[in-house]
Design a protein around this motif. Sequence first.
Motif, PDB file in Angstrom:
ATOM      1  N   SER A  36       0.830  -1.202   0.000  1.00  0.00           N
ATOM      2  CA  SER A  36       0.000   0.000   0.000  1.00  0.00           C
ATOM      3  C   SER A  36       0.873   1.264   0.000  1.00  0.00           C
ATOM      4  N   LEU A  37       1.904   1.277   0.807  1.00  0.00           N
ATOM      5  CA  LEU A  37       2.814   2.424   0.861  1.00  0.00           C
ATOM      6  C   LEU A  37       3.568   2.581  -0.456  1.00  0.00           C
ATOM      7  N   TYR A  38       3.945   1.467  -1.055  1.00  0.00           N
ATOM      8  CA  TYR A  38       4.629   1.507  -2.348  1.00  0.00           C
ATOM      9  C   TYR A  38       3.724   2.143  -3.405  1.00  0.00           C
ATOM     10  N   GLU A  39       2.467   1.739  -3.435  1.00  0.00           N
ATOM     11  CA  GLU A  39       1.525   2.283  -4.404  1.00  0.00           C
ATOM     12  C   GLU A  39       1.318   3.784  -4.178  1.00  0.00           C
ATOM     13  N   LYS A  40       1.241   4.200  -2.925  1.00  0.00           N
ATOM     14  CA  LYS A  40       1.115   5.630  -2.619  1.00  0.00           C
ATOM     15  C   LYS A  40       2.333   6.398  -3.125  1.00  0.00           C
ATOM     16  N   LEU A  41       3.508   5.840  -2.891  1.00  0.00           N
ATOM     17  CA  LEU A  41       4.740   6.497  -3.338  1.00  0.00           C
ATOM     18  C   LEU A  41       4.807   6.583  -4.859  1.00  0.00           C
ATOM     19  N   ARG A  42       4.462   5.503  -5.540  1.00  0.00           N
ATOM     20  CA  ARG A  42       4.492   5.523  -7.016  1.00  0.00           C
ATOM     21  C   ARG A  42       3.480   6.532  -7.569  1.00  0.00           C
ATOM     22  N   SER A  43       2.316   6.597  -6.956  1.00  0.00           N
ATOM     23  CA  SER A  43       1.303   7.559  -7.376  1.00  0.00           C
ATOM     24  C   SER A  43       1.803   8.987  -7.167  1.00  0.00           C
ATOM     25  N   LYS A  88      10.627  23.278  -5.493  1.00  0.00           N
ATOM     26  CA  LYS A  88      10.121  22.679  -4.249  1.00  0.00           C
ATOM     27  C   LYS A  88       9.545  21.292  -4.516  1.00  0.00           C
ATOM     28  N   GLN A  89       8.765  21.173  -5.589  1.00  0.00           N
ATOM     29  CA  GLN A  89       8.185  19.889  -5.950  1.00  0.00           C
ATOM     30  C   GLN A  89       9.273  18.881  -6.339  1.00  0.00           C
ATOM     31  N   ASN A  90      10.337  19.357  -6.976  1.00  0.00           N
ATOM     32  CA  ASN A  90      11.443  18.474  -7.341  1.00  0.00           C
ATOM     33  C   ASN A  90      12.134  17.920  -6.096  1.00  0.00           C
ATOM     34  N   LYS A  91      12.275  18.734  -5.073  1.00  0.00           N
ATOM     35  CA  LYS A  91      12.873  18.262  -3.815  1.00  0.00           C
ATOM     36  C   LYS A  91      12.003  17.174  -3.184  1.00  0.00           C
ATOM     37  N   LEU A  92      10.689  17.371  -3.229  1.00  0.00           N
ATOM     38  CA  LEU A  92       9.779  16.357  -2.706  1.00  0.00           C
ATOM     39  C   LEU A  92       9.853  15.090  -3.547  1.00  0.00           C
ATOM     40  N   LEU A  93       9.954  15.243  -4.854  1.00  0.00           N
ATOM     41  CA  LEU A  93      10.091  14.085  -5.747  1.00  0.00           C
ATOM     42  C   LEU A  93      11.337  13.280  -5.391  1.00  0.00           C
ATOM     43  N   GLN A  94      12.426  13.960  -5.072  1.00  0.00           N
ATOM     44  CA  GLN A  94      13.653  13.257  -4.678  1.00  0.00           C
ATOM     45  C   GLN A  94      13.447  12.472  -3.383  1.00  0.00           C
ATOM     46  N   GLN A  95      12.676  13.034  -2.441  1.00  0.00           N
ATOM     47  CA  GLN A  95      12.377  12.309  -1.198  1.00  0.00           C
ATOM     48  C   GLN A  95      11.533  11.069  -1.483  1.00  0.00           C
ATOM     49  N   VAL A  96      10.573  11.208  -2.385  1.00  0.00           N
ATOM     50  CA  VAL A  96       9.725  10.068  -2.752  1.00  0.00           C
ATOM     51  C   VAL A  96      10.584   8.978  -3.381  1.00  0.00           C
ATOM     52  N   ARG A  97      11.458   9.360  -4.282  1.00  0.00           N
ATOM     53  CA  ARG A  97      12.327   8.371  -4.937  1.00  0.00           C
ATOM     54  C   ARG A  97      13.298   7.735  -3.959  1.00  0.00           C
ATOM     55  N   ARG A  98      13.738   8.503  -2.983  1.00  0.00           N
ATOM     56  CA  ARG A  98      14.618   7.950  -1.947  1.00  0.00           C
ATOM     57  C   ARG A  98      13.867   6.881  -1.149  1.00  0.00           C
TER      58      ARG A  98
END
Length: 146
Positions: A36-43, A88-98
């Motif tokens: 479930s967490l993986y799907e949230k992150l991918r979304s 700002k969104q790019n920084k969040l994207l990097q956290q999601v990918r991490r």
Amino acid sequence: MKTSSPPVAQSSSSAAHAPELRADPDAGLTNKQLRSLYEKLRSEESRLAEEIKRNIQEAVTEAERHADEGDQASQNANQAYLLRYADKQNKLLQQVRRALQKMQTGEYGICEGSGEPIGVQRLNLRPWTRYSVEYKEQMDRDKRRR
């Protein structure tokens, strides 16, 4: 001490191509929670990538418009806002990918500051979070003292 093996899950979407997902054994996450967490992150990853692309395109379009001096100042301000927001969104994207990377290496679900498990409720709200609530609060208190 890590004696049990970490939960391992396959993503429900295209399991043949999905990475093997693993949480740190101390995180206490079930396979279902991990999926479930993986799907949230991918979304979130997809949403952010699209939003960044759209904002950058809009900023470029703003720059290409020819306007009088009054409109130019407004366009410049809007363009600067769009680029700051995209950053700002790019920084969040990097956290999601991490976080997604941590799911593949088996480090997911553990606070980077304290080494303690991050609560499931916090992960459900911010699956890309790096810190437990307690550690983040301590960081904020320390920051205010400076």
